[in-house]
Design a protein around this motif. Structure first.
Motif, PDB file in Angstrom:
ATOM      1  N   UNK A  32       0.424 -16.768   5.090  1.00  0.00           N
ATOM      2  CA  UNK A  32       0.205 -15.414   5.595  1.00  0.00           C
ATOM      3  C   UNK A  32       0.271 -14.404   4.459  1.00  0.00           C
ATOM      4  N   UNK A  33      -0.688 -13.515   4.436  1.00  0.00           N
ATOM      5  CA  UNK A  33      -0.639 -12.385   3.512  1.00  0.00           C
ATOM      6  C   UNK A  33      -0.114 -11.184   4.292  1.00  0.00           C
ATOM      7  N   UNK A  34       0.988 -10.640   3.823  1.00  0.00           N
ATOM      8  CA  UNK A  34       1.573  -9.468   4.477  1.00  0.00           C
ATOM      9  C   UNK A  34       1.122  -8.209   3.756  1.00  0.00           C
ATOM     10  N   UNK A  35       0.785  -7.217   4.518  1.00  0.00           N
ATOM     11  CA  UNK A  35       0.325  -5.945   3.968  1.00  0.00           C
ATOM     12  C   UNK A  35       1.328  -4.881   4.411  1.00  0.00           C
ATOM     13  N   UNK A  36       2.002  -4.292   3.456  1.00  0.00           N
ATOM     14  CA  UNK A  36       3.004  -3.286   3.789  1.00  0.00           C
ATOM     15  C   UNK A  36       2.547  -1.920   3.313  1.00  0.00           C
ATOM     16  N   UNK A  37       2.698  -0.936   4.169  1.00  0.00           N
ATOM     17  CA  UNK A  37       2.406   0.437   3.788  1.00  0.00           C
ATOM     18  C   UNK A  37       3.690   1.233   3.728  1.00  0.00           C
ATOM     19  N   UNK A  38       3.869   1.956   2.635  1.00  0.00           N
ATOM     20  CA  UNK A  38       5.086   2.741   2.479  1.00  0.00           C
ATOM     21  C   UNK A  38       4.778   4.029   1.723  1.00  0.00           C
ATOM     22  N   UNK A  39       5.500   5.072   2.058  1.00  0.00           N
ATOM     23  CA  UNK A  39       5.347   6.318   1.306  1.00  0.00           C
ATOM     24  C   UNK A  39       6.211   6.294   0.049  1.00  0.00           C
ATOM     25  N   UNK A  40       7.000   5.250  -0.111  1.00  0.00           N
ATOM     26  CA  UNK A  40       7.904   5.192  -1.262  1.00  0.00           C
ATOM     27  C   UNK A  40       9.114   6.074  -1.080  1.00  0.00           C
ATOM     28  N   UNK A  41       9.325   6.521   0.180  1.00  0.00           N
ATOM     29  CA  UNK A  41      10.440   7.452   0.417  1.00  0.00           C
ATOM     30  C   UNK A  41      11.586   6.776   1.159  1.00  0.00           C
ATOM     31  N   UNK A  96       0.865  -1.179   0.000  1.00  0.00           N
ATOM     32  CA  UNK A  96       0.000   0.000   0.000  1.00  0.00           C
ATOM     33  C   UNK A  96       0.899   1.226   0.000  1.00  0.00           C
ATOM     34  N   UNK A  97       0.606   2.166  -0.879  1.00  0.00           N
ATOM     35  CA  UNK A  97       1.386   3.403  -0.838  1.00  0.00           C
ATOM     36  C   UNK A  97       0.482   4.590  -1.134  1.00  0.00           C
ATOM     37  N   UNK A  98       1.085   5.782  -1.011  1.00  0.00           N
ATOM     38  CA  UNK A  98       0.344   7.022  -1.235  1.00  0.00           C
ATOM     39  C   UNK A  98       0.854   8.095  -0.302  1.00  0.00           C
ATOM     40  N   UNK A  99       0.399   9.321  -0.497  1.00  0.00           N
ATOM     41  CA  UNK A  99       0.872  10.432   0.330  1.00  0.00           C
ATOM     42  C   UNK A  99       0.488  10.247   1.803  1.00  0.00           C
ATOM     43  N   UNK A 100       1.187  10.929   2.665  1.00  0.00           N
ATOM     44  CA  UNK A 100       0.845  10.900   4.088  1.00  0.00           C
ATOM     45  C   UNK A 100      -0.597  11.368   4.271  1.00  0.00           C
ATOM     46  N   UNK A 101      -1.347  10.645   5.073  1.00  0.00           N
ATOM     47  CA  UNK A 101      -2.733  11.025   5.329  1.00  0.00           C
ATOM     48  C   UNK A 101      -3.729  10.461   4.348  1.00  0.00           C
ATOM     49  N   UNK A 102      -3.252   9.731   3.355  1.00  0.00           N
ATOM     50  CA  UNK A 102      -4.183   9.195   2.353  1.00  0.00           C
ATOM     51  C   UNK A 102      -4.963   7.993   2.886  1.00  0.00           C
ATOM     52  N   UNK A 103      -4.456   7.363   3.942  1.00  0.00           N
ATOM     53  CA  UNK A 103      -5.211   6.271   4.539  1.00  0.00           C
ATOM     54  C   UNK A 103      -4.542   4.914   4.481  1.00  0.00           C
ATOM     55  N   UNK A 104      -3.239   4.874   4.303  1.00  0.00           N
ATOM     56  CA  UNK A 104      -2.539   3.580   4.220  1.00  0.00           C
ATOM     57  C   UNK A 104      -2.704   2.790   5.523  1.00  0.00           C
ATOM     58  N   UNK A 105      -2.463   3.479   6.636  1.00  0.00           N
ATOM     59  CA  UNK A 105      -2.541   2.780   7.927  1.00  0.00           C
ATOM     60  C   UNK A 105      -3.955   2.250   8.152  1.00  0.00           C
ATOM     61  N   UNK A 106      -4.925   3.088   7.854  1.00  0.00           N
ATOM     62  CA  UNK A 106      -6.317   2.678   8.069  1.00  0.00           C
ATOM     63  C   UNK A 106      -6.675   1.502   7.172  1.00  0.00           C
TER      64      UNK A 106
END
Lengths: 179, 370
Positions: free
Chosen positions: A62-71, A8-18
């Motif tokens: 297990x399915x792993x879900x990773x969130x990153x800003x790409x930075x 999962x990626x996208x700008x800060x606040x876009x909702x990756x964590x959620x």
């Protein structure tokens, strides 16, 4: 047991964590520090760096879900994260000043990875944005050679919305597979 | 003292205040314990047929629930002539309603009520596991038509519909009128404004509740009863995006068919994905969209390739077409169709796919627009 992952990626606040929390069986772990103050007013629990959640599949894998800003500071680190991933869910905050510019930036960051896997776009914060440029995003991606990419309005906290993004992503990879 | 029989009842054609009064009334019905139920759960429907839309409400209900008795509450007489139509003359008192209810229940077939939803449909083993809600939604959106042989003209006709005969077509005409004239546009049913479109055709308001709207959307309309006029914004209702409504109107009209004149054997290319998180989700919509976005495939071959009932493909196509999301490949672009191939059973990709989808919450059975 096998391990699979979706990024999962996208700008800060876009909702990756959620989004990760909506799908994960466990409380997602935030790998790095809080966002800077400028971003904090956009989401109370915004983080930069990498988030991680997991969900157990029916066969015990297990399915792993990773969130990153790409930075990630090193491109090699990003490559490691992406290696073996099933695809990218890109979340774009529709209420930001120029969501299309965000889309271009993030697609550019992950271009090489997308070419080898798949891409689904979730546009968030419709409540603050008024109208969302879903059509414009789809056309931009089409014109940029990414094909017909699923672009959905999503509430990142909504398990159904996030699931639909993942399902679209998986089907793009393999539309003939039987669910 | 004998226990009163419980009966689940749904209603149609009543305004909100009338529903509240009806609920009070039901407490006093002679001989029965009446419970107001959701439409799919009801044993008997009660429809006020004196309103302008009465005949549409009855016909639409009969289409969806062919084995369910309907009590026609009217001062003028029953609109139905079949054994399952019972008339209760207005004003109805609790004793008369109890008698009408007894007649309605006696007329019902033993296998009546909500089970009629699935009667006659080809059921796949996986469908047996679906919940009732999914069955209801699938029935509303894709109907129960069995697969056709497209070489047979009569069967092709059966699988086609004319959008212009349905509310879908009236809506599209109103939108065209709004665009051409640059004005807010109203769709009138006799003297009542039922839809108002913004001048750009992108927003809509309606005076109808969802059930009435769906009833109008499901069945061919009498053209002489409708007209399109320039109007003003309707101050009593809030503007909504027009696309979700048009999407549903197309699904209701289609019910598993395609617009007349659309070829069954020409590859379909998906220009854009529908915004499926905010539209009524038809069965297998995501799989079909994924196929068409990567590999333009004809309607018939899509159903065969994905091993789906044709009606699922036809319904999704009809809704996408209404929103301008699909394009049929021109003859000059066409090469002989080659079906996309499935990965070998047991391959890593396919296994992962199945396991992940099994974990995701119920997306395969269709979800009604929220």
């Amino acid at each position: 047991m096998s391990r699979f992952k979706i990024i999962f990626s996208g700008p800060a606040g876009a909702g990756k964590s959620a989004a990760i929390a909506a799908i994960s069986d466990v409380t997602p772990v935030n790998a790095l520090a809080d966002a800077d103050a400028a971003d904090r007013n956009r989401a109370s629990a915004t983080n930069v760096g990498m988030e991680h959640g997991t969900t157990l599949l029916s066969d015990g894998s297990t399915l792993h879900l990773y969130g990153t800003t790409g930075e990630e500071p090193l491109e090699a680190a990003r490559d490691t994260l992406m290696a073996g991933s099933t695809g990218l869910v890109l979340l774009i905050d529709g209420s930001r000043e120029d969501p299309l510019a965000d889309l271009v930036q993030f697609v550019g960051t992950f271009e090489r990875f997308i070419a080898g896997t798949g891409l689904a776009i979730g546009v968030t914060h419709a409540d603050r944005a008024g109208s969302l440029p879903l059509k414009e995003m789809a056309e931009l991606l089409q014109q940029s050679g990414f094909g017909t990419v699923p672009v959905f309005e999503v509430d990142a906290r909504d398990r159904r919305d996030v699931s639909m993004l993942i399902e679209a992503l998986l089907n793009l990879n393999d539309p003939v597979a039987q669910p | 003292m004998s226990r009163r029989r419980e009966v689940r009842i749904c209603h149609g054609g009543m305004e909100e205040a009338e529903v509240r009064r009806f609920e009070q009334f039901l407490r006093h019905v002679t001989g029965f314990e009446c419970l107001l139920a959701e439409e799919p759960e009801a044993e008997v429907a009660v429809i006020d047929t004196d309103g302008d839309l009465g005949s549409y409400l009855v016909r639409a209900h009969r289409m969806l629930y062919p084995a369910r008795p309907i009590i026609h509450v009217s001062a003028q007489g029953s609109l139905g002539r079949d054994a399952l139509s019972v008339w209760a003359r207005k004003p109805v008192d609790p004793a008369a309603f109890g008698e009408a209810l007894a007649r309605a229940l006696a007329a019902a077939t033993p296998a009546g009520s909500s089970d009629s939803l699935v009667r006659g449909r080809q059921r796949r083993p996986s469908a047996l596991a679906r919940d009732r809600n999914a069955e209801r939604i699938a029935n509303l959106y894709v109907g129960s038509m069995t697969d056709i042989d497209v070489r047979d003209a009569a069967q092709r006709e059966r699988a086609s519909y004319h959008p212009g005969n349905y509310l879908q077509g009236f809506f599209e005409s109103a939108r065209q009128f709004a665009g051409e004239n640059g004005t807010v546009t109203a769709l009138m049913h006799r003297q009542e404004r039922i839809l108002t479109l913004s001048a750009d055709g992108l927003r809509v308001t309606t005076s109808l509740d969802r059930r009435s709207l769906r009833s109008l959307g499901l069945i061919p309309l009498a053209k002489q009863d409708f007209r399109i006029v320039s109007g003003t914004p309707d101050p009593d209702h809030v503007w909504q995006p027009a696309s979700p409504l048009l999407w549903e109107l197309a699904l209701w009209a289609s019910r598993g068919r395609i617009p007349a004149g659309v070829p069954f054997d020409v590859p379909v290319h998906l220009l854009r994905w529908p915004n499926l998180t905010r539209l009524g989700l038809t069965p297998d919509a995501i799989r079909i969209a994924a196929l068409w976005s990567g590999h333009p495939t004809s309607l018939v071959l899509s159903a065969r390739t994905l091993q789906l009932p044709q009606r699922n493909v036809f319904a999704f196509f009809s809704a996408c077409r209404a929103l301008g999301l699909v394009r049929l490949k021109a003859a000059t672009e066409q090469a002989p169709e080659v079906p996309p191939t499935a990965p070998a059973p047991g391959s890593a990709g396919r296994g992962l796919f199945n396991r992940i989808l099994a974990k995701l919450p119920g997306l395969h059975d269709g979800t009604e627009h929220r």
